[in-house]
Scaffold this motif. Structure first.
Motif, PDB file in Angstrom:
ATOM      1  N   UNK A 155      40.488  40.512  42.123  1.00 21.62           N
ATOM      2  CA  UNK A 155      41.336  41.663  42.286  1.00 21.62           C
ATOM      3  C   UNK A 155      41.024  42.707  42.932  1.00 21.62           C
ATOM      4  N   UNK A 156      40.001  43.266  42.844  1.00 20.33           N
ATOM      5  CA  UNK A 156      39.038  44.702  42.314  1.00 20.33           C
ATOM      6  C   UNK A 156      37.763  44.697  42.744  1.00 20.33           C
ATOM      7  N   UNK A 157      37.296  45.367  43.225  1.00 21.02           N
ATOM      8  CA  UNK A 157      35.398  45.572  42.743  1.00 21.02           C
ATOM      9  C   UNK A 157      35.242  45.339  42.253  1.00 21.02           C
ATOM     10  N   UNK A 158      35.703  45.898  40.520  1.00 24.40           N
ATOM     11  CA  UNK A 158      35.169  45.754  39.735  1.00 24.40           C
ATOM     12  C   UNK A 158      35.146  44.740  39.171  1.00 24.40           C
ATOM     13  N   UNK A 159      36.517  44.016  39.049  1.00 27.39           N
ATOM     14  CA  UNK A 159      36.683  42.915  38.937  1.00 27.39           C
ATOM     15  C   UNK A 159      35.078  41.645  39.388  1.00 27.39           C
ATOM     16  N   UNK A 160      35.059  41.834  40.792  1.00 27.11           N
ATOM     17  CA  UNK A 160      34.119  40.548  41.702  1.00 27.11           C
ATOM     18  C   UNK A 160      32.943  41.381  41.324  1.00 27.11           C
TER      19      UNK A 160
END
Length: 252
Positions: A233-238
């Motif tokens: 869902x987010x750049x951080x998660x990815x």
């Protein structure tokens, strides 16, 4: 077909012990692979009509059947599935007809017209269902035999049945080292993209490693594109997955 009674006895003994052999009435040669392909679909559609999914693969491939089960749930209520037009696979598009007589796949213009084949599945693996398999078998009986089995069955015959492939190229990894890296990094808490299929090079250690990690990942439900069914869902998660994908590009 075996050449001697001794060979047939050996086949019978193995079939009796493991109960995992199906024998057809043709010689198992490279140019008879189309017979083997259709024979497998005939057997599956006749004796396993209750099966939801059929997976065709080669003997030097690893298929994550745990993830394949999860992945294929989305097909069961589709129009393609219900109308027996389901063929999902990594697809070859615009593959050229080999006209060089020195090529292993040389085809004369007497056997096929045109410079390219219609879209067809790679032989590594593909997913269908018993109803589609039965339709392919029935249509094969009406068509002129063509010895390149993937082209014939999932290309030339499939097009006659108005079957459109779903391309699964994103869940196939043909580099063995990359495949092992992908499977061993899977994690129940951190998102990493995963694959369904990869070659084993007929190496038992590779096959064992891929199988063990696949079973573990099923038990813990790893965070990936198959089990979670979503992208991060987010750049951080990815971020971990992004860095890992960069690392994969360095593996030869």
């Amino acid at each position: 077909m075996p050449k001697t009674d001794k060979e047939q006895k050996s086949i019978n003994d193995e079939a009796f012990e493991f109960k995992d052999l199906v024998q057809g009435g043709f010689i198992d040669t490279y140019k008879n692979l189309s017979y083997k392909n259709i024979f497998g679909k005939l057997w599956a559609s006749e004796f396993c009509p209750q099966a939801e999914i059929i997976v065709k693969t080669d003997d030097d491939m690893f298929i994550d059947l745990y993830e394949t089960y999860t992945f294929t749930r989305k097909y069961l209520n589709t129009k393609e599935y219900k109308e027996n037009k389901l063929v999902a696979c990594p697809v070859w598009y615009n593959a050229s007809v080999k006209t060089d007589s020195n090529s292993k796949w040389y085809i004369s213009n007497v056997l096929i017209t045109g410079n390219t084949y219609p879209p067809y599945c790679t032989g590594w693996f593909y997913i269908t269902n018993p109803g589609t398999a039965k339709r392919l078998v029935e249509q094969a009986a009406k068509e002129k035999y063509f010895w390149i089995d993937d082209v014939w069955v999932t290309g030339l015959i499939a097009i006659k049945l108005n079957i459109t492939h779903e391309n699964l190229k994103d869940v196939l990894q043909i580099n063995v080292k990359k495949a092992v890296a992908i499977k061993t990094i899977q994690n129940p808490e951190i998102y990493y993209e995963d694959i369904l299929a990869a070659p084993t090079e007929r190496d038992f250690k590779i096959a064992w490693t891929l199988s063990k990690y696949a079973a573990w990942c099923y038990k813990v439900k790893c965070q990936n594109n198959i089990y979670s069914g979503r992208k991060p869902l987010t750049e951080h998660e990815n971020y971990p997955n992004t860095m890992f994908q960069k690392h994969l590009k360095c593996i030869n």
